[in-house]
Design a protein around this motif. Structure first.
Motif, PDB file in Angstrom:
ATOM      1  N   PHE A  57       0.846  -1.186   0.000  1.00 53.92           N
ATOM      2  CA  PHE A  57       0.000   0.000   0.000  1.00 53.92           C
ATOM      3  C   PHE A  57       0.883   1.237   0.000  1.00 53.92           C
ATOM      4  CE2 PHE A  57      -2.477  -3.354   1.900  1.00 53.92           C
ATOM      5  CZ  PHE A  57      -3.678  -3.235   1.218  1.00 53.92           C
ATOM      6  N   GLY A  58       0.535   2.178  -0.849  1.00 53.38           N
ATOM      7  CA  GLY A  58       1.290   3.421  -0.907  1.00 53.38           C
ATOM      8  C   GLY A  58       0.375   4.619  -0.798  1.00 53.38           C
ATOM      9  N   ARG A  59       0.664   5.480   0.168  1.00 55.34           N
ATOM     10  CA  ARG A  59      -0.009   6.779   0.239  1.00 55.34           C
ATOM     11  C   ARG A  59       0.648   7.663  -0.809  1.00 55.34           C
ATOM     12  NH1 ARG A  59       0.165   8.091   6.538  1.00 55.34           N
ATOM     13  NH2 ARG A  59       1.065   6.051   6.673  1.00 55.34           N
ATOM     14  N   ILE A  60      -0.148   8.247  -1.659  1.00 54.91           N
ATOM     15  CA  ILE A  60       0.395   9.011  -2.780  1.00 54.91           C
ATOM     16  C   ILE A  60       0.552  10.471  -2.362  1.00 54.91           C
ATOM     17  CG2 ILE A  60       0.051   9.650  -5.182  1.00 54.91           C
ATOM     18  CD1 ILE A  60      -1.617   7.021  -5.425  1.00 54.91           C
ATOM     19  N   PRO A  61       1.810  10.948  -2.321  1.00 54.11           N
ATOM     20  CA  PRO A  61       2.065  12.326  -1.897  1.00 54.11           C
ATOM     21  C   PRO A  61       1.325  13.337  -2.774  1.00 54.11           C
ATOM     22  CG  PRO A  61       4.110  11.094  -2.064  1.00 54.11           C
ATOM     23  CD  PRO A  61       3.032  10.240  -2.660  1.00 54.11           C
ATOM     24  N   ARG A  62       1.008  14.481  -2.199  1.00 52.55           N
ATOM     25  CA  ARG A  62       0.365  15.608  -2.879  1.00 52.55           C
ATOM     26  C   ARG A  62      -1.062  15.301  -3.330  1.00 52.55           C
ATOM     27  NH1 ARG A  62       4.427  15.704  -6.953  1.00 52.55           N
ATOM     28  NH2 ARG A  62       2.829  16.597  -8.277  1.00 52.55           N
ATOM     29  N   LEU A  64      -3.586  14.796  -0.796  1.00 54.55           N
ATOM     30  CA  LEU A  64      -4.441  15.060   0.362  1.00 54.55           C
ATOM     31  C   LEU A  64      -5.478  16.114  -0.001  1.00 54.55           C
ATOM     32  CD1 LEU A  64      -4.920  14.391   3.346  1.00 54.55           C
ATOM     33  CD2 LEU A  64      -3.365  16.267   3.906  1.00 54.55           C
ATOM     34  N   ARG A  65      -6.741  15.753   0.142  1.00 54.23           N
ATOM     35  CA  ARG A  65      -7.854  16.657  -0.133  1.00 54.23           C
ATOM     36  C   ARG A  65      -8.802  16.573   1.054  1.00 54.23           C
ATOM     37  NH1 ARG A  65      -4.498  17.596  -3.176  1.00 54.23           N
ATOM     38  NH2 ARG A  65      -4.597  18.079  -5.380  1.00 54.23           N
ATOM     39  N   GLY A  66      -8.816  17.633   1.871  1.00 57.99           N
ATOM     40  CA  GLY A  66      -9.625  17.600   3.082  1.00 57.99           C
ATOM     41  C   GLY A  66      -9.108  16.515   4.007  1.00 57.99           C
ATOM     42  N   ASP A  67      -9.972  15.560   4.346  1.00 57.08           N
ATOM     43  CA  ASP A  67      -9.554  14.467   5.234  1.00 57.08           C
ATOM     44  C   ASP A  67      -9.365  13.162   4.461  1.00 57.08           C
ATOM     45  OD1 ASP A  67     -12.162  13.834   4.644  1.00 57.08           O
ATOM     46  OD2 ASP A  67     -12.682  13.241   6.684  1.00 57.08           O
ATOM     47  N   ARG A  68      -9.096  13.265   3.154  1.00 58.70           N
ATOM     48  CA  ARG A  68      -8.915  12.070   2.318  1.00 58.70           C
ATOM     49  C   ARG A  68      -7.617  12.159   1.519  1.00 58.70           C
ATOM     50  NH1 ARG A  68     -14.170  11.280  -1.070  1.00 58.70           N
ATOM     51  NH2 ARG A  68     -12.873   9.597  -1.767  1.00 58.70           N
ATOM     52  N   GLN A  69      -7.015  10.986   1.269  1.00 60.33           N
ATOM     53  CA  GLN A  69      -5.782  10.926   0.503  1.00 60.33           C
ATOM     54  C   GLN A  69      -5.837   9.726  -0.437  1.00 60.33           C
ATOM     55  OE1 GLN A  69      -2.161  10.667   2.806  1.00 60.33           O
ATOM     56  NE2 GLN A  69      -0.938  11.312   1.059  1.00 60.33           N
ATOM     57  N   ALA A  70      -5.231   9.879  -1.618  1.00 58.82           N
ATOM     58  CA  ALA A  70      -5.174   8.778  -2.578  1.00 58.82           C
ATOM     59  C   ALA A  70      -4.180   7.722  -2.103  1.00 58.82           C
ATOM     60  CB  ALA A  70      -4.786   9.284  -3.958  1.00 58.82           C
ATOM     61  N   VAL A  71      -4.604   6.470  -2.232  1.00 62.22           N
ATOM     62  CA  VAL A  71      -3.794   5.317  -1.838  1.00 62.22           C
ATOM     63  C   VAL A  71      -3.867   4.295  -2.961  1.00 62.22           C
ATOM     64  CG1 VAL A  71      -3.598   3.425  -0.168  1.00 62.22           C
ATOM     65  CG2 VAL A  71      -4.223   5.700   0.608  1.00 62.22           C
ATOM     66  N   ILE A  88      -6.868   1.833  -6.741  1.00 65.32           N
ATOM     67  CA  ILE A  88      -6.522   3.189  -6.332  1.00 65.32           C
ATOM     68  C   ILE A  88      -7.799   3.758  -5.720  1.00 65.32           C
ATOM     69  CG2 ILE A  88      -5.775   5.475  -7.091  1.00 65.32           C
ATOM     70  CD1 ILE A  88      -4.596   3.971  -9.594  1.00 65.32           C
ATOM     71  N   ALA A  89      -7.659   4.425  -4.581  1.00 66.15           N
ATOM     72  CA  ALA A  89      -8.859   4.956  -3.921  1.00 66.15           C
ATOM     73  C   ALA A  89      -8.491   6.155  -3.064  1.00 66.15           C
ATOM     74  CB  ALA A  89      -9.496   3.893  -3.037  1.00 66.15           C
ATOM     75  N   MET A  90      -9.487   6.986  -2.811  1.00 65.64           N
ATOM     76  CA  MET A  90      -9.353   8.073  -1.850  1.00 65.64           C
ATOM     77  C   MET A  90      -9.852   7.527  -0.518  1.00 65.64           C
ATOM     78  SD  MET A  90      -8.112  10.709  -3.481  1.00 65.64           S
ATOM     79  CE  MET A  90      -8.402  12.115  -2.408  1.00 65.64           C
ATOM     80  N   LEU A  91      -8.967   7.476   0.467  1.00 66.56           N
ATOM     81  CA  LEU A  91      -9.339   6.946   1.781  1.00 66.56           C
ATOM     82  C   LEU A  91      -9.335   8.057   2.818  1.00 66.56           C
ATOM     83  CD1 LEU A  91      -7.325   3.596   1.887  1.00 66.56           C
ATOM     84  CD2 LEU A  91      -9.672   3.993   1.114  1.00 66.56           C
ATOM     85  N   SER A  92     -10.197   7.912   3.796  1.00 69.81           N
ATOM     86  CA  SER A  92     -10.269   8.889   4.885  1.00 69.81           C
ATOM     87  C   SER A  92      -9.114   8.690   5.843  1.00 69.81           C
ATOM     88  CB  SER A  92     -11.583   8.727   5.652  1.00 69.81           C
ATOM     89  OG  SER A  92     -12.668   9.033   4.809  1.00 69.81           O
ATOM     90  N   LEU A  93      -8.644   9.801   6.395  1.00 66.34           N
ATOM     91  CA  LEU A  93      -7.583   9.760   7.397  1.00 66.34           C
ATOM     92  C   LEU A  93      -8.164   9.355   8.738  1.00 66.34           C
ATOM     93  CD1 LEU A  93      -5.722  13.032   6.437  1.00 66.34           C
ATOM     94  CD2 LEU A  93      -5.144  10.710   5.769  1.00 66.34           C
ATOM     95  N   PRO A  94      -7.408   8.753   9.608  1.00 63.80           N
ATOM     96  CA  PRO A  94      -6.018   8.346   9.398  1.00 63.80           C
ATOM     97  C   PRO A  94      -5.944   7.066   8.585  1.00 63.80           C
ATOM     98  CG  PRO A  94      -6.696   7.735  11.611  1.00 63.80           C
ATOM     99  CD  PRO A  94      -7.862   8.466  10.975  1.00 63.80           C
ATOM    100  N   ILE A  95      -4.879   6.949   7.816  1.00 61.61           N
ATOM    101  CA  ILE A  95      -4.654   5.768   6.988  1.00 61.61           C
ATOM    102  C   ILE A  95      -3.596   4.921   7.666  1.00 61.61           C
ATOM    103  CG2 ILE A  95      -3.890   4.923   4.746  1.00 61.61           C
ATOM    104  CD1 ILE A  95      -4.915   7.575   3.581  1.00 61.61           C
TER     105      ILE A  95
END
Length: 95
Positions: A57-62, A64-71, A88-95
């Protein structure tokens, strides 16, 4: 003789599903560029879920949109030197 380059597999279907679900217009190029960095080193900066053969699993830098990040979830096939993109998905933080 040099090792063969890594290949990205299943990227287009994973991107299509992600785009259909999240409509991430401004993030498409960021995610594509990140995926290309896996060709240099598929292990860099990511974490494996359980053990050998399990998805990475990789959190994709840059992204982050609100409380979600692409993974991205992907498998590393060492023998054929393939990186198989599962999702590939936008997941809610914390991841």
């Amino acid at each position: 003789m040099a090792e063969p380059a890594w290949s990205l597999i299943n990227v287009e279907p994973a991107l299509d599903r992600w785009i259909e679900i999240d409509d991430p217009d401004e993030l498409r190029n960021v995610v594509l560029n990140w995926l290309l960095t896996r060709l240099e080193d598929p292990y860099q900066g990511d974490w494996e879920s359980v053990g050998r053969g399990e998805p990475w699993f990789g959190r994709i830098p840059r992204t982050l949109r609100g409380d979600r990040q692409a993974v991205c979830a992907y498998r590393i096939e060492e023998g054929p030197r393939e990186i198989v993109c599962d999702s590939i998905a936008m997941l809610s933080l914390p991841i």
